[in-house]
Scaffold this motif. Structure first.
Motif, short mmCIF file in Angstrom:
data_model
loop_
_atom_site.label_atom_id
_atom_site.label_comp_id
_atom_site.label_asym_id
_atom_site.label_seq_id
_atom_site.Cartn_x
_atom_site.Cartn_y
_atom_site.Cartn_z
N PRO A 1 0.77 -1.27 0.02
CA PRO A 1 0.08 0.09 -0.20
C PRO A 1 0.90 1.26 -0.02
CG PRO A 1 -0.70 -1.45 1.66
CD PRO A 1 0.44 -2.14 1.12
N GLY A 2 0.46 2.10 -0.95
CA GLY A 2 1.41 3.43 -1.06
C GLY A 2 0.82 4.44 0.23
N PRO A 3 1.49 5.58 0.19
CA PRO A 3 1.14 6.58 1.05
C PRO A 3 -0.77 6.95 1.21
CG PRO A 3 2.75 7.36 -0.19
CD PRO A 3 2.47 6.06 -0.74
N ASP A 4 -1.17 6.75 -0.20
CA ASP A 4 -2.41 7.29 -0.23
C ASP A 4 -3.33 5.95 -0.29
OD1 ASP A 4 -1.60 6.36 -2.61
OD2 ASP A 4 -2.28 7.73 -4.01
N GLY A 5 -2.78 4.92 0.01
CA GLY A 5 -3.62 3.66 0.18
C GLY A 5 -3.72 2.92 -1.22
N VAL A 6 -3.23 3.61 -2.27
CA VAL A 6 -3.26 2.69 -3.25
C VAL A 6 -2.01 1.88 -3.75
CG1 VAL A 6 -3.05 3.11 -6.35
CG2 VAL A 6 -4.35 4.67 -4.68
N PRO A 7 -2.33 0.48 -3.95
CA PRO A 7 -0.98 -0.38 -4.20
C PRO A 7 -0.09 0.18 -5.17
CG PRO A 7 -3.27 -1.49 -4.52
CD PRO A 7 -3.43 -0.11 -4.70
N MET A 8 1.27 -0.10 -4.73
CA MET A 8 2.52 0.48 -5.48
C MET A 8 3.42 -0.43 -5.56
SD MET A 8 4.10 3.38 -3.08
CE MET A 8 5.64 3.19 -3.33
N ARG A 9 4.26 -0.69 -6.73
CA ARG A 9 5.34 -1.78 -6.87
C ARG A 9 6.74 -1.19 -6.16
NH1 ARG A 9 5.75 -6.28 -9.54
NH2 ARG A 9 3.83 -5.60 -10.67
N VAL A 10 7.46 -1.86 -5.39
CA VAL A 10 8.79 -1.52 -4.72
C VAL A 10 9.76 -2.42 -5.43
CG1 VAL A 10 7.58 -0.69 -2.60
CG2 VAL A 10 8.40 -3.07 -2.58
N ALA A 11 11.13 -1.80 -5.37
CA ALA A 11 12.01 -2.59 -5.72
C ALA A 11 12.22 -3.86 -4.90
CB ALA A 11 13.20 -1.95 -5.90
N PRO A 12 12.76 -5.08 -5.47
CA PRO A 12 13.09 -6.30 -4.55
C PRO A 12 14.15 -5.80 -3.73
CG PRO A 12 13.58 -6.42 -6.86
CD PRO A 12 12.83 -5.56 -6.97
N SER A 13 14.20 -6.44 -2.37
CA SER A 13 15.30 -5.97 -1.53
C SER A 13 16.48 -7.26 -1.85
CB SER A 13 14.90 -6.14 -0.15
OG SER A 13 14.51 -7.57 0.14
N SER A 14 17.69 -6.72 -1.89
CA SER A 14 18.74 -7.54 -2.19
C SER A 14 19.49 -7.98 -0.95
CB SER A 14 19.85 -6.83 -3.01
OG SER A 14 19.31 -6.10 -4.13
#
Length: 61
Positions: free
Chosen positions: A48-61
């Motif tokens: 969930p993004g800051p406004d509640g809309v789903p957002m894609r994040v970079a995979p953690s390494s």
């Protein structure tokens, strides 16, 4: 909407009146085959993004 709430309340009252209990939980074992969900959401790449809309994040390494 009030009709649905009233119906639910009546159904719950009937469960109490009949003294019904919840069924026991059954352990079916680990997920296998098509039960396994392997997608970006289950891997934590969509959050969930800051406004509640789903957002894609970079995979953690």
């Amino acid at each position: 909407m009030k009709v649905k709430a009233d119906l639910l309340a009546k159904m719950l009252d009937e469960i109490d009146r009949l003294n019904l209990k919840s069924p026991d939980t059954i352990d079916w074992g680990p997920d296998r085959g098509s039960e396994i969900i392997d997608d970006d959401y289950s891997r934590g790449l969509i959050v969930p993004g800051p406004d509640g809309v789903p957002m894609r994040v970079a995979p953690s390494s």
